[in-house]
Design a protein around this motif. Structure first.
Motif, PDB file in Angstrom:
ATOM      1  N   GLN A 287       0.583  -0.663  14.001  1.00 14.57           N
ATOM      2  CA  GLN A 287       1.306  -1.348  12.890  1.00 14.57           C
ATOM      3  C   GLN A 287       0.533  -1.300  11.659  1.00 14.57           C
ATOM      4  N   VAL A 288      -0.587  -1.689  11.650  1.00 16.67           N
ATOM      5  CA  VAL A 288      -1.347  -1.821  10.199  1.00 16.67           C
ATOM      6  C   VAL A 288      -1.612  -0.451   9.729  1.00 16.67           C
ATOM      7  N   LYS A 289      -1.719   0.426  10.665  1.00 17.30           N
ATOM      8  CA  LYS A 289      -1.682   2.051  10.237  1.00 17.30           C
ATOM      9  C   LYS A 289      -0.472   2.127   9.483  1.00 17.30           C
ATOM     10  N   LEU A 290       0.748   1.909  10.005  1.00 15.93           N
ATOM     11  CA  LEU A 290       2.079   2.096   9.497  1.00 15.93           C
ATOM     12  C   LEU A 290       2.238   1.282   8.304  1.00 15.93           C
ATOM     13  N   LEU A 291       1.397   0.500   8.108  1.00 13.55           N
ATOM     14  CA  LEU A 291       1.674  -0.590   6.817  1.00 13.55           C
ATOM     15  C   LEU A 291       0.804   0.007   5.665  1.00 13.55           C
TER      16      LEU A 291
ATOM     17  N   LEU B  45       7.833  -6.013   4.436  1.00 13.62           N
ATOM     18  CA  LEU B  45       6.794  -5.592   4.940  1.00 13.62           C
ATOM     19  C   LEU B  45       5.619  -5.370   3.934  1.00 13.62           C
ATOM     20  N   SER B  46       6.199  -4.889   2.438  1.00 12.14           N
ATOM     21  CA  SER B  46       5.229  -4.587   1.674  1.00 12.14           C
ATOM     22  C   SER B  46       4.390  -5.812   1.312  1.00 12.14           C
ATOM     23  N   LYS B  47       4.761  -6.977   1.529  1.00 12.97           N
ATOM     24  CA  LYS B  47       4.060  -8.170   1.208  1.00 12.97           C
ATOM     25  C   LYS B  47       3.011  -8.702   2.170  1.00 12.97           C
ATOM     26  N   LEU B  48       2.967  -7.895   3.362  1.00 18.07           N
ATOM     27  CA  LEU B  48       1.920  -8.242   4.039  1.00 18.07           C
ATOM     28  C   LEU B  48       0.425  -7.587   3.879  1.00 18.07           C
ATOM     29  N   PRO B  49      -0.454  -8.524   3.914  1.00 16.98           N
ATOM     30  CA  PRO B  49      -1.823  -7.943   3.400  1.00 16.98           C
ATOM     31  C   PRO B  49      -2.424  -7.130   4.418  1.00 16.98           C
TER      32      PRO B  49
ATOM     33  N   ARG C 253       0.906  -1.388  -0.241  1.00 18.37           N
ATOM     34  CA  ARG C 253       0.049  -0.118   0.193  1.00 18.37           C
ATOM     35  C   ARG C 253       1.044   1.209   0.025  1.00 18.37           C
ATOM     36  N   LEU C 254       2.209   1.140   0.465  1.00 21.52           N
ATOM     37  CA  LEU C 254       2.930   2.187   0.634  1.00 21.52           C
ATOM     38  C   LEU C 254       4.452   2.258  -0.471  1.00 21.52           C
ATOM     39  N   PRO C 255       4.792   3.262  -0.702  1.00 19.46           N
ATOM     40  CA  PRO C 255       5.826   3.420  -1.470  1.00 19.46           C
ATOM     41  C   PRO C 255       7.079   2.750  -0.845  1.00 19.46           C
ATOM     42  N   ALA C 256       7.877   1.989  -1.561  1.00 15.73           N
ATOM     43  CA  ALA C 256       8.846   0.884  -1.029  1.00 15.73           C
ATOM     44  C   ALA C 256       9.814   1.876   0.312  1.00 15.73           C
TER      45      ALA C 256
ATOM     46  N   ALA D  49       8.871   4.012   2.392  1.00 19.23           N
ATOM     47  CA  ALA D  49       8.308   4.212   3.621  1.00 19.23           C
ATOM     48  C   ALA D  49       8.099   3.395   4.649  1.00 19.23           C
ATOM     49  N   TYR D  50       8.408   2.102   4.130  1.00 17.39           N
ATOM     50  CA  TYR D  50       8.261   0.931   5.276  1.00 17.39           C
ATOM     51  C   TYR D  50       9.379   1.181   6.345  1.00 17.39           C
TER      52      TYR D  50
END
Length: 449
Positions: free
Chosen positions: A295-299, A271-275, A14-17, A19-20
């Motif tokens: 953490q979900v918000k941060l994802l 982390l970009s692979k987490l649903p 959901r985020l640019p690479a 950002a994680y």
């Protein structure tokens, strides 16, 4: 009132690479040497220090802070490790705002306590990064062998103290990696740079400790067999089951056990692979609820709402942790309990919640409801004990948890226990560390007469 959505919006990336990494950096910047010296000078070094009483592991807080003020972080860390071998992790995750810092004299007088947690981290980080070597020597071997169930905070603390006394320790760990809650259950922004794993290596440096992985209590590994093969057994297995909502649709793939999701996040290399859903609802009021929501918000979730059945004061997550979640954009709503999951194509599309009231002394529903759209619903309403692996021995249990005395000894002459698996246990790393330490000392006294 919301209605069930047309599409379930769950996706990865959901985020640019870049950002994680930015979102999951260390939540608290460690103190520099200058900052630590300045902060340590704020301590009154109280003779009858209330902060020591408030610390579950009874660390001599005024002493370790005084050692920092004299530019002796090595000695300061040794003072901490004497009482808490996991002082580095506890400095990161311990709710100091409701323990030592809450009773700090500076807090009482000025509303601004000495930053005890950050000072503890400064000292322990210095020791592990600069000194590195184990601060304690192993006593001559006693010939006794002790079995420990679980390589979490309680088990590792117990193992280290027993090894320090000269006993040989074998830890049986169900997972393929040690650390327990510290490795799998702590929010990633609280413990960065693989610190949990590095701390385990630091603890094992005492020698005399072997860890066997993929070994859970069950058919092949039983308490009965362990009591025959070892001089003593310590159970620090934690809790294995998570409470369900008790609603139809509870088993849908997007109605998720928060503990498992946090563990998956902690072990993820990408982390970009987490649903992640767009609209996320978290049910619960403890640290797990706060950690998964933040953490979900941060994802990259757009809307994250924590729903708790009672008021803010009843939440087991501290006011500070609630503020952390809200600062990151998480909404916290109180006096709401789950009533129904609204399904679409076998997945949760929305959750209906009933407003509650505690005015009559007991929680009751008001009959008024609200529906929140939800691509994901996280269950964070506590864990339960599975007592079935504890069979085969005469062990006193209370709601599936082991009953122990003040020395953490069960009614069985060779079994001690600590951490979340004991009756009345608190869900805190620092308390588990203290349980392991107390049990180890009592095991040592018992074995050595």
């Amino acid at each position: 009132m919301a209605t069930s959505k047309d599409e379930i919006d769950i996706k990865t990336g959901r985020l640019p690479a870049e950002a994680y990494a930015e979102n999951f950096t260390d939540m608290h910047e460690p103190l520099t040497r200058h900052e630590a010296l300045v902060e340590s000078d704020r301590c009154y070094f109280c003779y009858d220090a209330p902060c020591v009483t408030a610390c579950p592991t009874s660390i001599d807080i005024p002493l370790f802070i005084r050692q920092i003020s004299t530019d002796n972080p090595k000695g300061s860390a040794e003072t901490i490790f004497e009482q808490n071998i996991m002082g580095g992790m506890c400095a990161r995750v311990c709710p100091t705002e409701t323990l030592c810092e809450q009773v700090c004299v500076r807090e009482m007088a000025e509303g601004k306590p000495v930053k005890i947690g950050l000072l503890q981290r400064y000292a322990t980080d210095h020791y592990m990064e600069v000194v590195g070597e184990q601060p304690f020597e192993r006593a001559p071997e006693t010939g006794h062998k002790i079995a420990i169930i679980g390589a979490g905070p309680a088990g590792l603390s117990c193992a280290h103290r027993l090894a320090q006394h000269g006993h040989d320790v074998t830890i049986y760990e169900a997972r393929e990696k040690p650390g327990g809650l510290n490795e799998f259950g702590i929010a990633a922004y609280k413990s960065t740079d693989d610190f949990a794993s590095r701390e385990v290596d630091f603890i094992l440096g005492i020698g005399g400790i072997e860890i066997k992985y993929g070994m859970a209590l069950g058919d092949e590994l039983t308490l009965e067999s362990l009591t025959h093969c070892f001089s003593a057994v310590f159970v620090g297995a934690g809790l294995s089951d998570v409470n369900d909502l008790g609603l139809e649709g509870d088993d849908a793939e997007n109605c998720i056990n928060a503990v498992d999701y946090i563990a998956q996040l902690r072990q993820s290399d990408d982390l970009s692979k987490l649903p992640v859903g767009r609209d996320v609802v978290v049910i619960g009021g403890g640290m797990t609820a706060i950690d998964v929501a933040t953490q979900v918000k941060l994802l990259g979730a757009e809307n994250v709402t924590i729903c708790y059945r009672r008021g803010a004061d009843a939440m087991s997550a501290s006011a500070y942790e609630q503020e952390v979640a809200q600062t990151h954009g998480v909404s916290i709503r109180h006096w709401l309990q789950p009533k129904q999951l609204h399904m679409k194509d076998g997945k949760v599309a929305a959750i209906e919640l009933e407003y509650t009231s505690g005015s009559n002394g007991s929680l009751e529903g008001t009959g008024e409801t609200v529906i929140l759209e939800a691509d994901q619903v996280f269950k964070a309403i506590g864990q339960t004990a599975d007592a079935s692996p504890l069979g085969g021995v005469d062990l006193a249990l209370e709601r599936g948890r082991i009953v122990v005395n003040e020395a953490r000894k069960s009614n069985h002459e060779k079994i001690w226990a600590g951490g979340d698996c004991v009756a009345g246990g608190e869900d805190l790393t620092v308390v588990a560390v203290e349980d392991g330490k107390i049990a180890a000392e009592d095991i040592h006294r018992t074995l050595m007469g």
